[in-house]
Design a protein around this motif. Structure first.
Motif, PDB file in Angstrom:
ATOM      1  N   ALA A 101      -0.163  -8.574  -4.431  1.00 26.36           N
ATOM      2  CA  ALA A 101       0.361  -9.555  -3.623  1.00 26.36           C
ATOM      3  C   ALA A 101       1.518  -8.780  -2.660  1.00 26.36           C
ATOM      4  O   ALA A 101       1.409  -9.232  -1.527  1.00 26.36           O
ATOM      5  N   ARG A 102       2.153  -7.826  -3.215  1.00 27.49           N
ATOM      6  CA  ARG A 102       3.026  -7.344  -2.159  1.00 27.49           C
ATOM      7  C   ARG A 102       2.379  -6.433  -1.038  1.00 27.49           C
ATOM      8  O   ARG A 102       2.023  -6.754   0.104  1.00 27.49           O
ATOM      9  N   VAL A 155       8.130  -9.427  -4.030  1.00 29.42           N
ATOM     10  CA  VAL A 155       7.039 -10.828  -3.558  1.00 29.42           C
ATOM     11  C   VAL A 155       7.883 -12.088  -3.751  1.00 29.42           C
ATOM     12  O   VAL A 155       8.576 -12.360  -4.658  1.00 29.42           O
ATOM     13  N   THR A 157       8.443 -15.222  -4.810  1.00 27.98           N
ATOM     14  CA  THR A 157       7.782 -15.680  -5.863  1.00 27.98           C
ATOM     15  C   THR A 157       8.499 -17.012  -6.508  1.00 27.98           C
ATOM     16  O   THR A 157       9.773 -16.976  -6.439  1.00 27.98           O
TER      17      THR A 157
END
Ligand code: NAP
Length: 314
Positions: A101-102, A155, A157
């Protein structure tokens, strides 16, 4: 331009619920991208037939996830402990999701998580037995421990705390069985505690509400449930739907663990935790918030109306 939400577990209960929620709201500006190991499977093909982009990736392979996340605004991240029963592998998969995701520049991830029970009952405290590897409830502890992996990856989140699926009565062997007198019985080591529970697909629908509201939820935890019900209330709902008496058999966690089916020990610990920390566990899964996120939140009664005919009798 439509915002792409990359959905792991898209062929399953939670992710499938999210994909359907996105499809059901076509003017809201979101598009689902379904991630699966097998785009040829029946479940993946059904999504493709509804116009969903289907992409191959594996939770064990960070690079494949980064490719699958590329160009997406959001990512729904869920792991499936019950496929391998390994908390170490579940944490490794969560790390792969967080780092992918990063590297893909995801603006908003949702991590489908649960409490790390060891932060309530430490490993040295034997009120709940410690299991192999130093876990109390491996599938919960691993998810809770993995929250840090999303934070460390930087991230943005939302930590989505899920609840017990009513669907477990259909697909997880938790439906009613006849006792020695022929009476339908559900057996749970819950004493008189209320258990937060939900239609599995509503977890995905609540996740959709989180993506829609976006920024408001980044960096925050939120729990979802469709109802907080005792074992007796679960049984009486079932009785109404099946048209036959259903008894709630409240066994001890030790007796439940001794049933010996795969995972019985950790489920016994899970229900013991649910029962002994019911106030905190329910408070973390507020019904009004769940309904705000998902105005169509299913009640236990209407879930039963739709699904009772599929519940196997053991
Ligand atoms: N049962 C409950 O009451 C309950 C309550 C709260 C939380 N949970 C948690 O829910 C999680 C499971 O979610 P679910 O019920 O939505 O799953 P599910 O319906 O059992 O489906 C599993 C999904 O995970 C995907 N998947 C599994 N391994 C994968 C891998 N290596 N790479 C890519 N995708 C993979 C599968 O995709 P493909 O097969 O298409 O690749 C499938 O979409 C578990 O970790 C469990 O602890 C369960």
């Amino acid at each position: 331009m439509s915002k792409i939400i990359a959905v792991t577990g898209a062929t399953g209960a939670q992710g499938g619920g999210l994909v359907r929620a996105i499809l059901d709201d076509p003017d809201a500006g979101f598009t689902a991208r379904a991630i699966t190991r097998n785009p040829e499977s029946d479940a993946a093909q059904k999504l493709a037939a509804r116009g969903v982009e289907v992409v191959r990736a594996n939770l064990d392979d960070e690079e494949s996830l980064a490719r699958a996340f590329a160009g997406a605004q959001g990512a729904f991240c869920v792991t499936n402990f019950w496929e391998h029963f390994s908390p170490e592998r579940e944490k490794a998969q969560a790390g792969n999701l967080a780092r992918a995701a990063r590297s893909a520049g995801i603006s908003h991830a949702i991590w489908s998580t649960l409490e790390d029970v060891r932060s309530y009952v430490p490993v040295g405290d034997n009120r709940i037995p410690t299991l192999t590897g130093g876990y109390k409830v491996p599938h919960m502890d691993a998810k809770g421990e993995a929250n840090a992996l999303f934070r460390e990856a930087g991230v943005p989140t939302t930590y989505l705390y899920t609840s017990f699926y009513w669907d477990n009565m259909i697909s997880f062997g938790m439906g009613p069985a006849r006792d020695e007198n022929g009476t339908l019985t559900i057996t749970l080591p819950l004493a008189d505690a209320k258990l937060p529970s939900i239609a599995a697909a509503d977890i995905g629908a609540c996740a959709y509400g989180i993506f829609r509201e976006g920024e408001r939820w980044v960096g925050r935890s939120v729990g979802v449930a469709g109802a907080h019900l005792t074992g007796a209330e679960l049984a009486s709902g079932l009785a109404g739907a099946l048209g036959e008496a259903v008894r709630y058999s409240d066994v001890t966690p030790a007796a439940y663990s001794a049933f010996g089916f795969p995972g019985a020990d950790e489920l016994a610990n899970m229900f013991q935790f649910n029962a002994e920390f019911a106030a905190e566990y329910c408070a973390a899964r507020d019904l009004a918030t769940s309904r705000e996120l998902n105005p169509g939140l299913t009640s236990y009664g209407s879930w039963l109306d739709q699904h009772a005919d599929r519940i196997p009798i053991g």
